[in-house]
Scaffold this motif. Sequence first.
Motif, PDB file in Angstrom:
ATOM      1  N   THR A 503      33.183  -2.579  24.910  1.00 30.19           N
ATOM      2  CA  THR A 503      33.877  -2.916  24.209  1.00 30.19           C
ATOM      3  C   THR A 503      34.531  -2.267  23.632  1.00 30.19           C
ATOM      4  OG1 THR A 503      32.416  -5.231  24.785  1.00 30.19           O
ATOM      5  CG2 THR A 503      34.370  -5.585  22.797  1.00 30.19           C
ATOM      6  N   LEU A 504      35.957  -2.134  23.227  1.00 27.98           N
ATOM      7  CA  LEU A 504      36.611  -1.870  22.024  1.00 27.98           C
ATOM      8  C   LEU A 504      37.635  -2.983  20.781  1.00 27.98           C
ATOM      9  CD1 LEU A 504      38.775   0.361  24.004  1.00 27.98           C
ATOM     10  CD2 LEU A 504      36.457   0.554  23.133  1.00 27.98           C
ATOM     11  N   HIS A 556      26.574  -3.910  25.543  1.00 28.59           N
ATOM     12  CA  HIS A 556      27.389  -3.012  25.871  1.00 28.59           C
ATOM     13  C   HIS A 556      28.013  -1.321  24.878  1.00 28.59           C
ATOM     14  CE1 HIS A 556      30.071  -6.557  27.490  1.00 28.59           C
ATOM     15  NE2 HIS A 556      29.455  -6.032  27.910  1.00 28.59           N
ATOM     16  N   GLY A 557      28.524  -0.614  25.290  1.00 28.79           N
ATOM     17  CA  GLY A 557      28.977   0.599  24.231  1.00 28.79           C
ATOM     18  C   GLY A 557      30.180  -0.156  23.554  1.00 28.79           C
ATOM     19  N   VAL A 558      29.987  -0.421  22.132  1.00 25.26           N
ATOM     20  CA  VAL A 558      30.698  -1.009  21.345  1.00 25.26           C
ATOM     21  C   VAL A 558      31.450   0.204  20.645  1.00 25.26           C
ATOM     22  CG1 VAL A 558      31.686  -2.888  19.653  1.00 25.26           C
ATOM     23  CG2 VAL A 558      30.071  -2.938  21.161  1.00 25.26           C
ATOM     24  N   LEU A 559      32.308   0.543  20.654  1.00 29.32           N
ATOM     25  CA  LEU A 559      33.731   1.145  19.824  1.00 29.32           C
ATOM     26  C   LEU A 559      34.583   0.434  19.318  1.00 29.32           C
ATOM     27  CD1 LEU A 559      33.471   1.920  23.095  1.00 29.32           C
ATOM     28  CD2 LEU A 559      34.021   4.442  22.416  1.00 29.32           C
ATOM     29  N   ILE A 560      34.751   1.151  17.668  1.00 33.95           N
ATOM     30  CA  ILE A 560      35.405   0.306  16.775  1.00 33.95           C
ATOM     31  C   ILE A 560      36.969   1.128  16.777  1.00 33.95           C
ATOM     32  CG2 ILE A 560      36.284  -0.327  14.184  1.00 33.95           C
ATOM     33  CD1 ILE A 560      32.976  -1.221  14.105  1.00 33.95           C
ATOM     34  N   LEU A 611      31.799   4.537  16.709  1.00 37.01           N
ATOM     35  CA  LEU A 611      30.804   4.202  18.173  1.00 37.01           C
ATOM     36  C   LEU A 611      28.986   4.152  17.336  1.00 37.01           C
ATOM     37  CD1 LEU A 611      32.302   7.232  18.672  1.00 37.01           C
ATOM     38  CD2 LEU A 611      31.769   6.396  20.686  1.00 37.01           C
ATOM     39  N   ASN A 612      28.922   2.382  18.327  1.00 36.65           N
ATOM     40  CA  ASN A 612      27.480   2.215  18.132  1.00 36.65           C
ATOM     41  C   ASN A 612      26.377   3.111  19.039  1.00 36.65           C
ATOM     42  OD1 ASN A 612      27.761   1.389  21.230  1.00 36.65           O
ATOM     43  ND2 ASN A 612      27.331  -0.657  20.947  1.00 36.65           N
ATOM     44  N   LYS A 613      25.238   3.053  18.854  1.00 34.25           N
ATOM     45  CA  LYS A 613      24.396   3.718  19.338  1.00 34.25           C
ATOM     46  C   LYS A 613      24.007   3.751  21.578  1.00 34.25           C
ATOM     47  CE  LYS A 613      19.398   4.409  19.514  1.00 34.25           C
ATOM     48  NZ  LYS A 613      17.986   4.332  18.896  1.00 34.25           N
ATOM     49  N   THR A 614      24.334   3.141  21.743  1.00 35.31           N
ATOM     50  CA  THR A 614      24.968   3.092  23.213  1.00 35.31           C
ATOM     51  C   THR A 614      26.068   3.648  23.436  1.00 35.31           C
ATOM     52  OG1 THR A 614      23.709   0.467  23.519  1.00 35.31           O
ATOM     53  CG2 THR A 614      25.260   1.600  25.033  1.00 35.31           C
ATOM     54  N   ALA A 615      27.425   3.744  23.007  1.00 35.52           N
ATOM     55  CA  ALA A 615      28.287   4.680  23.011  1.00 35.52           C
ATOM     56  C   ALA A 615      28.238   5.710  22.726  1.00 35.52           C
ATOM     57  CB  ALA A 615      29.213   4.065  22.711  1.00 35.52           C
ATOM     58  N   THR A 665      31.501  10.760  28.579  1.00 33.46           N
ATOM     59  CA  THR A 665      30.882  11.015  30.264  1.00 33.46           C
ATOM     60  C   THR A 665      29.454   9.767  30.419  1.00 33.46           C
ATOM     61  OG1 THR A 665      30.933  13.038  29.739  1.00 33.46           O
ATOM     62  CG2 THR A 665      29.010  12.138  31.928  1.00 33.46           C
ATOM     63  N   ILE A 666      30.653   8.734  30.683  1.00 33.96           N
ATOM     64  CA  ILE A 666      29.427   6.775  31.258  1.00 33.96           C
ATOM     65  C   ILE A 666      28.565   7.714  31.986  1.00 33.96           C
ATOM     66  CG2 ILE A 666      29.704   4.685  32.109  1.00 33.96           C
ATOM     67  CD1 ILE A 666      31.686   4.970  29.928  1.00 33.96           C
ATOM     68  N   GLN A 667      27.202   6.796  31.784  1.00 36.21           N
ATOM     69  CA  GLN A 667      26.292   6.856  32.751  1.00 36.21           C
ATOM     70  C   GLN A 667      24.691   5.811  32.290  1.00 36.21           C
ATOM     71  OE1 GLN A 667      23.550  10.699  31.579  1.00 36.21           O
ATOM     72  NE2 GLN A 667      25.008  11.256  29.941  1.00 36.21           N
TER      73      GLN A 667
END
Length: 667
Positions: A503-504, A556-560, A611-615, A665-667
Amino acid sequence: MAQRLLIIFLITFLLFISFQFIGQPLKRYVDAGELTKPVTSQILNMTDCSALDHPNMLSVNQIQGAGIQSPYVDKKVSTVGIVTLVSKPYKGFFIQSMKPDNDDLTSEGLFVSSGNDSRLYELKHGDKVFLQGKVAEYFGRTQLTDVEGVTVCGNGSALRMSNFSLPLKSALTKVSNVTEYELAMEPFEGMLISSSQLLTVSGVEKLTGYGELLVSYGRLMQSTDIVSSGSAAKHYEKANKLNQIVLDNGDPRLGYADVIINKASEIAQGLNVLKAGDTVSGINGVIHFNHNQFKIIPTEPVHWHVKPLSRVVPLNTNSHTVPNTSKSKPMLRIVSANIHNYFNGNGSLKAQYNGFPTKRGAKSLQQFHVQHQKLVAQLSMLDADIYGLIEIENDGEEEQSAQRYLVEALTAYSSTNKKPSGKGAKNYQFVSVKSINQSGLLGSDLIRVALIYDANKVETVGTATTLPSLDNQSKPINSAFSRGNRAPLIQSFKHLKSGKEFTLAVNHFKSKGGCPKSKSDPNRNLKDGQGCWNALRVKAADELAKHLQHPTYDGHGVLILGDLNAYQQEQPIMTLRQYGYQNAVDIKSSQLAAYSYIFRSRTGTLDYILLNKTAANWVNSSFYWHVNADVAKEYGYDKLTTENRLPASTHLRASDHDPVVLDLTIQ
């Protein structure tokens, strides 16, 4: 008989006068109207200026005195000095004592105003002069005015240049209503100085308009980009102020045209343009005080060290060519870019948006063409899969809207510049906000944020959302996004190759300007380094982070993304960090200095990808591409003139903010 005696007397008298002065040097007496003509009828028998004694004779350092003002203001005085610089643009010349008084508190130099007598410009560097005039303080500058006479009495020996270095030492004494910087600089006023330091260009705001640069020992940074607000920020800025001087080309009517490298091919590519971050050495010149600023006017050429700006993003930061990248680990490039009021002049929803000048952006069709060319070139060179854009016209989504116009241009550019393999063409789309507002408008401001994505790489998941959220009666709640802060755009995506969802949230927080007038308003300027509206920005950061904790975004990977109008150590950024967000360039970056904006010659970061921890686990690299902030504003679309020496087609200065780039690098 009487006539014969008279003739003999006259011949004898003339021979006597002639023999008295055979071999004596001719001196030039100069009064207010006789500079260029030697007064041959009044030959002076002297070998130096000391022969011209005067009851009000003072040395230059006596005239200057040890304080901010001369002790002889409004008094007529006489003095002797060596001419160090003649300046028509500044309407005068500088003189300096032949022998220093070894007092660190007094200046050995003095500015002499020529008034309306242009013939005084015939004086030359090195002339030894005797002059009379009245001492004055002209807007803080000690000078001689109403010059009654100037006698050129030879050529002076070489003067010792005073060593000048930054940062300056704080003055031991304090004077009310006088800054420490002024106290530290006062002993140099009017003097010939030399600097052996390698100084950095920190400010280019007046480069092409007035021929001025602000230089410092090392780059000047925004205090709250480095230290916390409050006393630490005040101490840091105090040190900044003692570490700066204006480098002036000596003519306020002309820009620094000579410091732009004269190589046509390089200029055409936007290379080798003097900019912030470049360095200069070998400075010899005179210190002048003008327009409330101390300046060095060089008396000989300085040495510029201009770093070329690459036209392309370095390969080691290009997500599509990162070495040792496995095909099983797909790459994704995300860019956050403030695009400096991109208005295309023919928005389709409101009549007042149509045509030029636009409300916020280009004032003419010509300006818009320059802006559009610069922006499309710059964004396309970044070759991103997703762009988070700030400051685009809020005129809906129809055919004539600004975001549709830009999307079509980016797609067309990628198609005509695709890779030799045939790959690389993009299928750019914009995120629709009609699920929020059927008109296609986002918020009520003239500008908005937007998301553009390559449909070949990602697809949207669900519909876009924004803040403020609604209560049970479908009415906006009292929110930080109800005023000031622009409505954010929040959208989830699915990466097609990996299947991962993320999520962006693109944002544009309230700027620091336009301060509230009430002394009790919490958003007033508290003088702690954070500017105005800090409380509103903190509230926005808190509301945004809480919203992104909703179960919708679990896993989710969350990016602000966006322009948060807060420097790195300010409370809005610290608030987001408390929620677990990290700055992408702090996770993995090869840059020594990360910044995106320059304000009043102070460099700092206003633009982020957090970025949150996941992203954060997906980060491959991140960097700021310094193609805008360092470059003088006169090279931007909004300052386009016939004297603009940087070609309009170049990608440089497409905005006043630098874009921030993130490779995942999405994994």
